[in-house]
Design a protein around this motif. Sequence first.
Motif, PDB file in Angstrom:
ATOM      1  N   PHE A  26       0.821  -1.209   0.000  1.00 42.56           N
ATOM      2  CA  PHE A  26       0.000   0.000   0.000  1.00 42.56           C
ATOM      3  C   PHE A  26       0.855   1.260   0.000  1.00 42.56           C
ATOM      4  CE2 PHE A  26       0.750  -1.286   4.373  1.00 42.56           C
ATOM      5  CZ  PHE A  26       1.012  -0.096   5.059  1.00 42.56           C
ATOM      6  N   VAL A  27       0.224   2.366  -0.372  1.00 44.91           N
ATOM      7  CA  VAL A  27       0.852   3.690  -0.325  1.00 44.91           C
ATOM      8  C   VAL A  27      -0.078   4.612   0.454  1.00 44.91           C
ATOM      9  CG1 VAL A  27       2.146   3.458  -2.463  1.00 44.91           C
ATOM     10  CG2 VAL A  27      -0.191   4.316  -2.537  1.00 44.91           C
ATOM     11  N   MET A  28       0.484   5.678   1.027  1.00 44.87           N
ATOM     12  CA  MET A  28      -0.338   6.613   1.795  1.00 44.87           C
ATOM     13  C   MET A  28       0.392   7.954   1.922  1.00 44.87           C
ATOM     14  SD  MET A  28       0.058   4.982   5.601  1.00 44.87           S
ATOM     15  CE  MET A  28       1.640   4.803   6.418  1.00 44.87           C
ATOM     16  N   ALA A  29      -0.297   8.904   2.527  1.00 38.14           N
ATOM     17  CA  ALA A  29       0.245  10.251   2.734  1.00 38.14           C
ATOM     18  C   ALA A  29       0.731  10.860   1.428  1.00 38.14           C
ATOM     19  CB  ALA A  29       1.362  10.227   3.783  1.00 38.14           C
ATOM     20  N   ASP A  30      -0.154  10.827   0.410  1.00 43.28           N
ATOM     21  CA  ASP A  30       0.172  11.404  -0.902  1.00 43.28           C
ATOM     22  C   ASP A  30       1.460  10.827  -1.492  1.00 43.28           C
ATOM     23  OD1 ASP A  30      -2.075  13.117  -0.870  1.00 43.28           O
ATOM     24  OD2 ASP A  30      -0.992  14.545   0.386  1.00 43.28           O
ATOM     25  N   GLY A  31       1.683   9.527  -1.262  1.00 45.35           N
ATOM     26  CA  GLY A  31       2.848   8.867  -1.821  1.00 45.35           C
ATOM     27  C   GLY A  31       4.124   9.042  -1.028  1.00 45.35           C
ATOM     28  N   ILE A 219       4.312  14.676   9.110  1.00 49.10           N
ATOM     29  CA  ILE A 219       3.662  13.437   8.691  1.00 49.10           C
ATOM     30  C   ILE A 219       4.444  12.224   9.188  1.00 49.10           C
ATOM     31  CG2 ILE A 219       3.054  12.006   6.705  1.00 49.10           C
ATOM     32  CD1 ILE A 219       1.144  14.302   7.180  1.00 49.10           C
ATOM     33  N   THR A 220       5.757  12.296   9.101  1.00 49.23           N
ATOM     34  CA  THR A 220       6.602  11.176   9.538  1.00 49.23           C
ATOM     35  C   THR A 220       6.389  10.871  11.013  1.00 49.23           C
ATOM     36  OG1 THR A 220       8.291  11.662   7.854  1.00 49.23           O
ATOM     37  CG2 THR A 220       8.972  10.347   9.753  1.00 49.23           C
ATOM     38  N   GLU A 221       6.338  11.883  11.847  1.00 46.65           N
ATOM     39  CA  GLU A 221       6.114  11.676  13.279  1.00 46.65           C
ATOM     40  C   GLU A 221       4.741  11.067  13.539  1.00 46.65           C
ATOM     41  OE1 GLU A 221       6.752  15.460  15.098  1.00 46.65           O
ATOM     42  OE2 GLU A 221       8.935  15.433  14.794  1.00 46.65           O
ATOM     43  N   ALA A 222       3.738  11.520  12.798  1.00 45.28           N
ATOM     44  CA  ALA A 222       2.386  10.987  12.979  1.00 45.28           C
ATOM     45  C   ALA A 222       2.297   9.536  12.513  1.00 45.28           C
ATOM     46  CB  ALA A 222       1.383  11.852  12.224  1.00 45.28           C
ATOM     47  N   VAL A 223       2.935   9.217  11.387  1.00 41.18           N
ATOM     48  CA  VAL A 223       2.948   7.841  10.882  1.00 41.18           C
ATOM     49  C   VAL A 223       3.672   6.926  11.868  1.00 41.18           C
ATOM     50  CG1 VAL A 223       3.913   6.332   9.093  1.00 41.18           C
ATOM     51  CG2 VAL A 223       2.714   8.431   8.447  1.00 41.18           C
ATOM     52  N   GLU A 224       4.756   7.411  12.416  1.00 42.51           N
ATOM     53  CA  GLU A 224       5.516   6.613  13.388  1.00 42.51           C
ATOM     54  C   GLU A 224       4.675   6.295  14.610  1.00 42.51           C
ATOM     55  OE1 GLU A 224       9.105   7.961  16.004  1.00 42.51           O
ATOM     56  OE2 GLU A 224       9.896   7.358  14.047  1.00 42.51           O
ATOM     57  N   ILE A 247      -4.810  -1.714   7.924  1.00 39.46           N
ATOM     58  CA  ILE A 247      -4.285  -0.691   7.011  1.00 39.46           C
ATOM     59  C   ILE A 247      -5.183   0.538   6.992  1.00 39.46           C
ATOM     60  CG2 ILE A 247      -3.763  -0.153   4.599  1.00 39.46           C
ATOM     61  CD1 ILE A 247      -2.973  -3.120   4.269  1.00 39.46           C
ATOM     62  N   TYR A 248      -6.488   0.310   6.781  1.00 38.70           N
ATOM     63  CA  TYR A 248      -7.400   1.440   6.635  1.00 38.70           C
ATOM     64  C   TYR A 248      -7.843   2.019   7.973  1.00 38.70           C
ATOM     65  CZ  TYR A 248      -7.661   0.348   1.684  1.00 38.70           C
ATOM     66  OH  TYR A 248      -7.343   0.133   0.361  1.00 38.70           O
ATOM     67  N   GLY A 249      -7.648   1.254   9.047  1.00 34.01           N
ATOM     68  CA  GLY A 249      -7.978   1.772  10.370  1.00 34.01           C
ATOM     69  C   GLY A 249      -6.806   2.473  11.029  1.00 34.01           C
ATOM     70  N   LEU A 250      -5.677   1.789  11.087  1.00 32.82           N
ATOM     71  CA  LEU A 250      -4.503   2.333  11.761  1.00 32.82           C
ATOM     72  C   LEU A 250      -3.996   3.605  11.085  1.00 32.82           C
ATOM     73  CD1 LEU A 250      -2.582   1.513  14.140  1.00 32.82           C
ATOM     74  CD2 LEU A 250      -1.127   0.450  12.431  1.00 32.82           C
ATOM     75  N   PHE A 251      -4.063   3.631   9.758  1.00 36.16           N
ATOM     76  CA  PHE A 251      -3.506   4.754   9.001  1.00 36.16           C
ATOM     77  C   PHE A 251      -4.591   5.598   8.306  1.00 36.16           C
ATOM     78  CE2 PHE A 251      -0.158   1.372   8.798  1.00 36.16           C
ATOM     79  CZ  PHE A 251       0.760   2.002   9.623  1.00 36.16           C
ATOM     80  N   ASP A 253      -5.842   8.411   8.849  1.00 37.42           N
ATOM     81  CA  ASP A 253      -5.553   9.844   8.693  1.00 37.42           C
ATOM     82  C   ASP A 253      -4.657  10.134   7.497  1.00 37.42           C
ATOM     83  OD1 ASP A 253      -7.071  10.385  10.927  1.00 37.42           O
ATOM     84  OD2 ASP A 253      -5.355  10.416  12.296  1.00 37.42           O
ATOM     85  N   PHE A 254      -4.063   9.085   6.914  1.00 36.13           N
ATOM     86  CA  PHE A 254      -3.092   9.291   5.832  1.00 36.13           C
ATOM     87  C   PHE A 254      -3.608   8.777   4.488  1.00 36.13           C
ATOM     88  CE2 PHE A 254      -1.003   8.214   9.888  1.00 36.13           C
ATOM     89  CZ  PHE A 254      -0.579   9.491  10.225  1.00 36.13           C
ATOM     90  N   LYS A 255      -4.905   8.443   4.445  1.00 40.56           N
ATOM     91  CA  LYS A 255      -5.582   8.019   3.209  1.00 40.56           C
ATOM     92  C   LYS A 255      -4.810   6.917   2.469  1.00 40.56           C
ATOM     93  CE  LYS A 255      -7.888  12.459   2.488  1.00 40.56           C
ATOM     94  NZ  LYS A 255      -7.522  13.021   3.805  1.00 40.56           N
ATOM     95  N   PRO A 256      -4.676   5.752   3.107  1.00 39.15           N
ATOM     96  CA  PRO A 256      -3.934   4.655   2.456  1.00 39.15           C
ATOM     97  C   PRO A 256      -4.716   4.060   1.283  1.00 39.15           C
ATOM     98  CG  PRO A 256      -4.953   3.879   4.468  1.00 39.15           C
ATOM     99  CD  PRO A 256      -5.190   5.364   4.427  1.00 39.15           C
ATOM    100  N   THR A 257      -3.978   3.526   0.320  1.00 38.29           N
ATOM    101  CA  THR A 257      -4.555   2.819  -0.821  1.00 38.29           C
ATOM    102  C   THR A 257      -3.757   1.542  -1.047  1.00 38.29           C
ATOM    103  OG1 THR A 257      -5.256   4.872  -1.898  1.00 38.29           O
ATOM    104  CG2 THR A 257      -5.091   2.907  -3.274  1.00 38.29           C
TER     105      THR A 257
END
Length: 316
Positions: A26-31, A219-224, A247-251, A253-257
């Motif tokens: 998957f990818v997220m946070a606008d790539g 974004i990096t701090e939030a993803v971590e 994937i879609y729950g934990l992340f 806020d970062f719009k994962p795909t």
Amino acid sequence: MIKAQIQDQQLLEHLDHIHKDGMSVFVMADGLFRGAFFHGTQFVNQMRANHQLGILETMVLGQACLSTALMIPTMKGRGRLIFRYDTNGPAAGFSTEADSTGTVRGYLLQDPIPLEKPLESWDLAPFFGPGTVTVSRFNEGAREPQTGSVEIRHRNIAQDLTWYFAQSEQIYTAFNTSIQFDKEGRVVGAGGMFLQKMPAIGGLSGKELTERLAYEQEITEAVEQAFQAAPSYGQWFSEGGDRDDIIYGLFRDFKPTVALERDILFDCPCSRERYLAAIRNLGKDEVEDMKRNGPDPLEIICHNCGSVYHIPVAEL
């Protein structure tokens, strides 16, 4: 490879009732980040059955193979990699290998792992001493592998692999793996996740660059934080959880795909025919000695996957 049959009927029933193995890329946070989430309960059980491993040995090699599988999405084109962990502790280490088709194999450098007293926790640090983490990549078309190596720092497989990527490949990466056992020592859940920050956008300068770096840091701090808040993957899968919910729950806020779903197998290209051909290519005197002095049949064990082959000397 000869796939050993799992004989435990209760375990087989459990495997039938939980979600099937698989990896979501998957990818997220606008790539800005990519990742892979792997459910590997059947995978670890196949590994264990083939190598006939005890609980401690399953935990060590299982985490190693899960981590190796999570590196498959980092391969460019067709290729393979070898992940080695060499330590002077009781566990000695392991060597695992994966290729871009989605197969993983590997073995322990010490089996069984010596125990001075019964296990008191799942902390593997006491079984690992000083040593090295090494990753060798065999890229398609390259004559020599690309190899990097760092010293063991955490005595934790996933954390030391994260440390390797930061030091040797200089890429912000994180790994987490988990294996759940029941009270009888069965592997009832196993999985792992990999996250990696993608290279920064080029061509920016001045205010645009400053704003972009600030955004990436936030974004990096939030993803971590989200990554560290994940539940035990082994327990999650053992209780019937699936990959999408994490994937879609934990992340969220970062719009994962999810870009790709793929199968990952514990498998090995070894075969009876390959070993027979290798023996026939030995020196004539050595082959004749085998014919005269046996044993008959020859027993050959693949150290990479534990498959056992029997070859009558008459076939030599």
